[in-house]
Design an enzyme around this catalytic site. Structure first.
Site, PDB file in Angstrom:
ATOM      1  N   ASP A 146       5.816   1.523  -2.022  1.00  0.00           N
ATOM      2  CA  ASP A 146       4.968   1.949  -0.902  1.00  0.00           C
ATOM      3  C   ASP A 146       5.841   2.356   0.288  1.00  0.00           C
ATOM      4  OD1 ASP A 146       2.675   2.325   0.602  1.00  0.00           O
ATOM      5  OD2 ASP A 146       1.936   0.271   0.376  1.00  0.00           O
ATOM      6  N   ASP A 175      -5.968   5.320  -0.200  1.00  0.00           N
ATOM      7  CA  ASP A 175      -6.515   3.965  -0.042  1.00  0.00           C
ATOM      8  C   ASP A 175      -8.034   3.987  -0.025  1.00  0.00           C
ATOM      9  OD1 ASP A 175      -4.156   2.643  -0.073  1.00  0.00           O
ATOM     10  OD2 ASP A 175      -3.961   2.474   2.102  1.00  0.00           O
TER      11      ASP A 175
HETATM   12  C1  DGJ Z   1      -0.880   0.716   1.514  1.00  0.00           C
HETATM   13  C2  DGJ Z   1      -1.277   0.941   0.086  1.00  0.00           C
HETATM   14  O1  DGJ Z   1      -1.796   2.218  -0.078  1.00  0.00           O
HETATM   15  C3  DGJ Z   1      -2.277  -0.132  -0.315  1.00  0.00           C
HETATM   16  O2  DGJ Z   1      -2.751   0.115  -1.606  1.00  0.00           O
HETATM   17  C4  DGJ Z   1      -1.613  -1.472  -0.204  1.00  0.00           C
HETATM   18  O3  DGJ Z   1      -0.562  -1.541  -1.131  1.00  0.00           O
HETATM   19  C5  DGJ Z   1      -1.089  -1.699   1.199  1.00  0.00           C
HETATM   20  N1  DGJ Z   1      -0.282  -0.604   1.644  1.00  0.00           N
HETATM   21  C6  DGJ Z   1      -0.309  -2.971   1.288  1.00  0.00           C
HETATM   22  O4  DGJ Z   1       0.241  -3.179   2.520  1.00  0.00           O
END
Ligand code: DGJ
Length: 698
Positions: free
Chosen positions: A452, A520
């Site tokens: 990420d 997300d």
């Molecule tokens: C952003 C990601 O897109 C989410 O799925 C998750 O992993 C969060 N970060 C965690 O901080």
């Protein structure tokens, strides 16, 4: 012979199965564009080259004086469009004047070597045919003894034929609404698509398509291109009043400069382009094949159904809670369990702990090995969420190494999500990052990393470095190198690219990752548009898609389980909800839908995708692989209670007969093509269908 040469005109012709691309050297040794489109012969290319040679640039008026379409227009001379190459020599001269120094042809690739007529700058234009995709990139070398300032060095400039109208398709978005397709007339102007964020970005994606305003999903001429770069980038699309159009693009954004040291070569990422006469759908299918055959590290592998803890537990992870989720996930048929954020350091919220990559001793007093072992005992692979490029100022790492982050002297360090960006361009920081990742992957035998990156660059400086804007290149390359090394040393490791959702999806990152987290936003109704845009370039087999709880955590929308599954089944199915709160009926229905996905998965993940539209809000995707066909259809709302029309299929044989594998009904190919597939959609909003057809008679 994919690359042919005609010495009299100094003309090269590259030919793939259904595309040709031709360039020539003009009298001034500049490389001119001749043709990009349907296959042509060398004689036909010569005719086009002669036509360009006769075109009067210089024209009647001094104001219309020009150079003609070039493969890498450099600043200088009567060139007033966007420059693809801008350099400044030590004495202040900026223009480049070309001198051809050679060419090199290999089976399916061509390199044209050029140099400046006076200054010690060499420029190589690279072409490589991969099927019908033309990959292009540039390498500039300083053969002198003083630095050369590079203000812009694009991978390639592309020319599309003059038309009375051009239409531009591109992707826009934001966090939670990535990959929304925009399609509008290209203005007579310069249009800049760009990311200044240090990552590919949610807001724009380095993919575009151009048509003359008449192309549709399955008809019409389309030119499309995509850049293989995961840092800041810029593509300038232009159209002039006489209907000439093109675009130039590469890494970096305006205002950045790099100093090319004596003896140094700067090589750009590839900018890939393709042409089709068969519409946006065919363009996407060509991209999907290219991604599968040329880009992905493990393209033939079946992507597993994963479970991810993020929406269930947020930062509140511990061994017992994860085990409870893992047991439920395994019961539903998940094949890979991924623990998300919150497992390390003092990371109990987004405020602290990033950078301290050891398991939180209160949450995992026995470390992570027992959890990994139990997940495997349940029959699943085990993966972890990581954010290797970032640090919270409230962390042991930052307290020990405050100089490791991107920063500039006398400037505030802008925090976003309470975090800063590590400068992976620094060899010591990159080596440290690789070390802890390598140890973690090795110690736990990790099968999967969700990599990420939750904030863009700001204050992207590199104090003490003689050429600080290098950080934009060096950081992204270090990410690539670390991933490449991890994969080489841990052959079973698979990686998901995530950047706060879909902030890092491009052909560069896909060379070393297996799937992408597009957003997300897991609301199935919103996701239809996100997936529609994502699929313009990327195939289903890289598109992570979770079924999460209802109401949705981001949008609050209530959506039936079946609809959530049917939307997620269009990609790599995942589960992301709090399964401990699902009812027995929900768990039973979900298990059935996971099993149904596994039946259609080979066709979804490896088949050819045809986007469908049935009028109103009814859309869908048809995946075809050999005799097997899978149709997923979604009708998020039914205004006025009207029944949506049947979905007309494009990829069936008119004389074939197709059996519905679930109802045993048969349909002639002709009926599917002309009338469409009748759908037995439940009444009300959020209706959906999964149909499996098999060709039973040709
Ligand atoms: C952003 C990601 O897109 C989410 O799925 C998750 O992993 C969060 N970060 C965690 O901080």
């Amino acid at each position: 012979m994919p690359v042919a040469y005609e010495p009299h005109r100094r003309l090269w012709l590259l030919t793939g199965p259904s595309t040709s691309y031709a360039v020539r050297l003009a009298a001034d040794d500049g490389v001119r564009h001749v043709h990009w489109g349907v296959p042509i012969t060398l004689d036909q290319a010569a005719e086009l080259a002669d036509r360009d040679e006769r075109t009067p640039h210089p024209a009647a008026s001094s104001f219309e004086h020009g150079v003609g379409p070039e493969e890498l227009p450099a600043e200088g001379g009567p060139r007033f469009g966007p420059a693809a190459l801008q350099v400044r020599f030590a004495d202040g001269a900026r223009a480049v004047e070309w001198r051809h120094t050679g060419a090199h042809v290999e089976e399916n690739s061509l390199r044209i070597d050029l140099a400046d007529r006076h200054y010690p700058l060499a420029v190589a234009l690279h072409y490589r045919l991969a099927g019908d995709v033309v990959e292009r990139w540039t390498a500039v070398t300083n053969h002198g003894t003083t630095g050369i300032t590079v203000l812009r060095c694009d991978s390639a400039a592309w020319t599309v034929p003059a038309r009375s109208r051009h239409r531009l398709s591109h992707l826009v978005g934001a966090w939670s609404s990535e990959f929304r397709l925009q399609r509008a007339d290209l203005p007579t102007a310069e249009t800049v698509l760009t990311s200044r964020r240090g990552v590919t970005s949610h807001h724009a994606n380095p993919w575009l398509a151009i048509d003359d305003g008449t192309a549709g999903e399955e008809h019409g001429e389309v030119f499309s291109a995509a850049l293989a770069w995961s840092g800041s980038w810029r593509i300038t699309v232009h159209r002039d009043p006489s209907g000439r159009a093109g675009f130039t693009g590469g890494f970096g954004h305006e205002g950045l400069t790099w100093t090319l040291a004596p003896g140094e070569t700067l090589e750009t990422p590839a900018f890939a382009g393709l042409h089709t006469m068969s519409g946006f759908g065919a363009a996407s299918r060509s991209w999907h094949l290219y991604v599968r055959d040329e880009i992905l590290p493990e393209a033939q592998e079946t992507r597993p159904v994963l479970y991810n803890s993020w929406e269930a537990t947020g930062f509140d992870v511990d061994e017992a809670g994860q085990l409870a989720l893992a047991a439920r996930a395994a019961g539903l048929g998940a094949e890979l369990f991924v623990m998300d954020d919150g497992w390390f350091g003092a990371r109990t919220s987004e405020r602290a702990g990033l950078g301290d990559w050891t398991p939180n001793p209160h949450r995992f007093p026995r470390g992570l090995a027992p959890l990994a072992a139990e997940v495997r005992r349940l029959g699943m692979r085990f993966g972890l969420w990581l954010e290797p490029e970032m640090v919270n100022p409230d962390s042991d790492l930052y307290r020990a190494h405050p100089d490791w982050v991107l920063h500039m002297p006398h400037r505030r360090r802008t925090e976003m999500r309470h975090q800063l960006v590590l400068n992976l361009g620094r060899p010591d920081v990159a080596a440290w990052t690789h070390r802890w990742l390598d140890a973690l992957v090795g110690d736990l035998g990790l099968d999967f990393l969700k990599w990420d990156a939750n904030r863009p660059f700001t204050e992207a400086g590199w104090p003490g470095h003689p050429d600080p804007d290098r950080v934009h290149l060096a950081h992204t390359r270090a990410v690539y190198q670390i991933m490449d090394r991890l994969r080489a040393d841990h052959p079973g490791l698979r990686i998901e690219s995530c950047a706060g959702g879909g902030g890092r999806a491009d052909l560069g990152i896909l060379r070393r990752t297996d799937q992408v987290w597009p957003s997300d936003n897991t609301d199935a109704a919103d996701r239809i548009a996100i997936q529609h845009g994502f699929g313009q370039l990327f195939p289903a087999r890289v598109m992570g898609a979770w079924v999460t709880d209802s109401p949705n955590v981001t949008t609050g929308r209530v959506v039936p389980l079946r609809f959530r599954f049917h939307v997620a089944m269009a990609g790599v199915l995942g589960l992301g909800g709090d399964l401990t709160a699902w009812t027995a009926e929900e768990l039973k229905e979900a298990a059935g839908l996971v099993a149904a996905y596994k039946l259609v998965r080979p066709v979804v993940q490896q088949g050819a995708a045809y986007r469908l539209s049935g009028g109103g809000t009814l859309t869908g995707v048809h995946y075809a692989l050999g005799d097997d066909h899978v149709i997923l259809a979604w009708c998020p709302s039914r205004p006025y209670g009207h029944t949506p029309g049947p979905l007309r299929l494009a990829a069936v044989d008119p004389v074939g007969v197709y059996r519905d594998l679930d109802t045993a009904a048969t349909h002639s190919g002709a009926a599917l093509l002309t009338q469409g597939l009748p759908l037995d959609l439940p009444a009300g909003d959020h209706a959906s269908a999964l149909v499996r057809l098999k060709l039973v008679k040709e």
